[in-house]
Design a protein around this motif. Structure first.
Motif, PDB file in Angstrom:
ATOM      1  N   VAL A 166       0.670  -1.152  -0.017  1.00 49.61           N
ATOM      2  CA  VAL A 166       0.181  -0.189   0.000  1.00 49.61           C
ATOM      3  C   VAL A 166       0.805   1.176  -0.204  1.00 49.61           C
ATOM      4  O   VAL A 166       1.857   1.405   0.914  1.00 49.61           O
ATOM      5  N   THR A 217      -0.994  -1.425  -4.280  1.00 49.13           N
ATOM      6  CA  THR A 217      -2.400  -0.741  -4.557  1.00 49.13           C
ATOM      7  C   THR A 217      -1.694   0.857  -3.933  1.00 49.13           C
ATOM      8  O   THR A 217      -0.881   1.132  -3.093  1.00 49.13           O
ATOM      9  N   ILE A 244      -2.908  -1.176  -8.502  1.00 49.90           N
ATOM     10  CA  ILE A 244      -4.378  -0.723  -8.397  1.00 49.90           C
ATOM     11  C   ILE A 244      -4.262   0.774  -7.862  1.00 49.90           C
ATOM     12  O   ILE A 244      -3.794   0.727  -6.706  1.00 49.90           O
ATOM     13  N   LEU A 290     -11.252  -0.431  -3.772  1.00 54.83           N
ATOM     14  CA  LEU A 290      -9.516  -0.539  -3.813  1.00 54.83           C
ATOM     15  C   LEU A 290      -9.297  -1.976  -2.795  1.00 54.83           C
ATOM     16  O   LEU A 290      -8.864  -2.849  -3.460  1.00 54.83           O
ATOM     17  N   ALA A 294      -8.321  -5.535  -4.809  1.00 50.70           N
ATOM     18  CA  ALA A 294      -6.847  -6.173  -4.340  1.00 50.70           C
ATOM     19  C   ALA A 294      -7.144  -7.358  -4.000  1.00 50.70           C
ATOM     20  O   ALA A 294      -6.207  -8.327  -4.076  1.00 50.70           O
TER      21      ALA A 294
END
Length: 714
Positions: A166, A217, A244, A290, A294
């Motif tokens: 992340v 992400t 993403i 999101l 994921a």
């Protein structure tokens, strides 16, 4: 080609430190205390060195008055003091050989000119000592795999280690994600803040080479180096590590003044969308999407579908209605059952069941026998690339109901292992899932998503990503060698707008056909040219200073005879002079009337300040800016990407023989798009904008024709 993207700096000292100095450490509640408590909570086994001249001991650790007073080598500094004190601390870090640092404080570029100057000095200091720096103005990072963090907020004790990386440019959003009760495991959580030294692409490239990260992400407010995104995205596709992105800020940037219609179609957010599509970056719309996306990619990316054909199995006709409504706006494909599949299901389900795809497999309520058998039949359908299973096994189910859904989950596991079809389970309600059901699905790496819209959007993005990844290895570009010397003569040494005649001549060097046209600079010459070309005719003013000729009264259609030519010639010149007395008039174009076009399109190029040339294609004519039925791509284009553009445009239905009309020459239109993209790339230092409106698409086999064009040079 094996592309290796290395970060601008070695990030191991920052993100995988074995020892950390916590500058501003304190027993009082605040960032300095939180960093140490987070390290203890995570089970960090390295050395912790609190730094605070006002303390002897902090939370049981010996405290040092300064960085320089620490007797041992240190990998990373967590700086939790005010903005004005950070640069002197970084100087100490540099002299001590510390190669990683993070600063919590705000008060830099986000606050104005003074803050910007301070941030520049911070970067210069880090560059001087080769310090990999995170921030400022951020909450830090948490490396769940290695049990280490420099994180200013209290970390959620329920966070688990996993394979999802992340990167977040907003501290508050970062905290929201770490506090989400989604049972998703993270590898690295990075709050990047102002990105004074390291930016998004540095962190992405680090995570791409991280063996503990499989999906990346990002929450993005802006790109510091958009030009590097293509490199990291290419590497991500090569490694099958999906990126993403939740990119906020969909408002259209202020367009520079241009006479080209294309400018109205290519706002910055649309350009970013086009970039994402081409490079396999998955864009989502909110945090729930999101997380669901994921989860899907983490579990299923190893077996990407060959196509976008979805088989759907539910337990309710009402669910089918809900799913159908949501799926319709996403253009998801639900092919019909084969005859064999239909017959097999009719034998399993009660006579009153409406058998189709999606399928209501409730039957008589027997989820232990009937539903699993239906799932097996659906999974064997050759026209389905994915089987989606609607399974509302939410948290805190009644015991009997939970066991029923567990039977469905076991059936899904069995079907995946025996049939081999990719299965995606989802609940139509978000807010948690049944623990037992999820454990069963996890055993076969079957994703269990939450929310109808979020789940279906994740599925759509899954098949889109698969298409991009397959196309990366199977795309081609039309073979064409443009005559550069001829093109250069039309461009070099010129600025501003080309005349229409020269604009079309330039397009012609790249294979874009134009009508037969001649320039008349006298009335007698106009008559002679008309006789040579043949009636009926189009007559237009030819001037680089008049882009929109219709508005100037500079276009007359359907000129049928010599008298009409003479009248039109005089009228056009009079109107043009009235419209713009300062315009340089280079005669009147005498051109053939093109008839029989199947459709009118606009094809053009605009220049985005971050991503460079952008090709647009859509419905042409005078209403283009109202309907904005257009698709964008960043050149160079392949045949596949050009064809994909046409599939996104509603008006492309006109090319398929709409209501008895002939089919359009789609192949020629695809070639034209590829060639326009090539022209834009080859001459990007000279060309600002291209506008072909309309581009006539003629019947199949007869090509396309640039009827009107504007080209603006730098």
């Amino acid at each position: 080609m094996n592309i290796i993207i290395n970060p601008t700096k070695n990030l191991s000292s920052l993100l995988q430190p074995r020892s950390i100095a916590v500058v501003g450490a304190s027993d009082s509640i605040g960032a300095g205390r939180n960093v140490i408590e987070n390290l203890k909570m995570l089970g960090f086994t390295g050395k912790i060195y609190p730094v605070n001249p006002k303390r002897q001991v902090v939370l049981g650790y010996k405290c040092y008055p300064s960085i320089n007073a620490i007797p041992d080598e240190v990998d990373c500094a967590a700086i939790t003091i005010g903005a004005g004190q950070i640069i002197p601390v970084l100087e100490q870090c540099g002299s001590k050989g510390i190669k990683g640092a993070w600063a919590f404080a705000s008060g830099f570029a986000e606050t104005g000119e003074t803050g910007k100057e301070l941030q520049i000095k911070l970067k210069e200091t880090c560059d001087k000592y080769n310090i990999a720096f995170c921030g400022p103005n951020c909450v830090g990072f948490a490396n769940m795999n290695d049990h280490v963090a420099t994180y200013s907020a209290p970390l959620n004790p329920n966070l688990i280690s996993g394979k999802i990386g992340v990167i977040v440019q907003s501290g508050a959003i970062c905290i929201a994600l770490t506090d989400a009760n989604r049972d998703i495991g993270f590898s690295k959580i990075i709050s990047s803040g102002n990105e004074a030294v390291l930016d998004l692409t540095d962190y992405i490239s680090y995570l791409l080479e991280d063996s503990n990260t499989e999906v990346i992400t990002a929450f993005v407010e802006g790109f510091r180096r958009p030009e590097r995104l293509a490199e990291v995205a290419s590497r991500a596709l090569e490694l099958n590590k999906p990126i993403i992105v939740l990119k906020v800020g969909r408002s259209v940037m202020a367009q520079r003044s241009t006479a080209a219609h294309t400018g109205a179609l290519t706002g910055s957010d649309k350009v970013q969308d086009a970039f994402f599509k081409q490079h396999g970056i998955i864009r989502v719309d909110d945090l729930d999407e999101l997380l669901e996306t994921a989860e899907l990619f983490l579990k299923s990316k190893a077996s990407l579908p060959a196509g976008d054909r979805i088989g759907m199995i539910t337990v309710s006709g009402g669910e089918i209605g809900l799913i159908g409504d949501v799926a319709a706006e996403m253009k998801l494909s639900f092919p019909p059952l084969t005859t064999a599949g239909y017959s097999a299901l009719k034998k399993v389900l009660p006579p009153f069941t409406n058998v189709g795809n999606p399928l209501d497999a409730w039957g008589s309520g027997d989820l232990r026998e009937c539903y699993p058998r239906c799932m097996e039949i659906m999974a064997q359908e050759p026209d389905f690339d994915i089987l989606a299973v609607s399974l509302d096994a939410t948290a805190s189910l009644a015991a009997n109901q939970g066991e029923q859904y567990a039977d469905v989950a076991r059936a899904a596991v069995k079907v995946k292992r025996t049939v081999g079809k990719e299965i995606i389970a989802f609940s139509n309600i978000a807010g948690g899932t049944d623990t037992k059901v999820k454990e069963i699905l996890d055993s076969a790496s079957i994703p269990f998503l939450q929310g109808t819209r979020e789940s279906l959007k994740a599925v759509k993005r899954f098949v889109e990503y698969s298409k991009v990844r397959h196309a990366k290895h199977n795309s081609s570009i039309n073979g064409f060698s443009p005559p550069f010397e001829q093109t250069a003569r039309l461009i070099e040494g010129k600025t501003g707008f080309l005349s229409e005649y020269d604009a079309k001549a330039l397009l012609e060097t790249y294979g874009i056909a134009r009508p037969k046209e001649l320039i008349a600079r006298t009335e007698a010459q106009a008559v002679n040219h008309a006789d040579e070309i043949g009636y009926p005719l189009v007559m237009k003013i030819n001037s680089a200073d008049i882009a929109h000729k219709t508005e100037a009264g500079g276009v007359i259609l359907g000129v049928a005879d010599e008298a009409g030519v003479r009248t039109a010639y005089r009228t056009i010149l009079t109107n043009a002079k009235r419209y713009n007395p300062k315009a340089v008039l280079d005669g009147v174009l005498i051109g053939e009337m093109i008839s029989g076009a199947v459709a009118e399109f606009i094809v053009g190029v605009n220049t985005d300040k971050n991503f460079g040339p952008v090709v647009a294609c859509g419905m042409g004519g005078v209403l283009v800016e109202i309907f904005k039925d257009a698709a964008l791509r960043l050149p160079p284009l392949t045949n596949d990407s050009a064809a994909a553009m046409l599939n996104e445009i509603k008006s492309s239905a006109l090319l398929k023989g709409f209501r008895g009309r002939p089919e359009g020459d789609v192949e020629a239109l695809v070639r034209a798009l590829v060639q326009i993209g090539r022209l834009a790339v080859d001459w990007k230092d000279h060309i600002c904008a291209i506008d072909i409106n309309p581009l006539f698409v003629l019947p199949k086999g007869k090509g396309v024709m640039a009827v009107d064009s504007i080209i603006e040079l730098r």
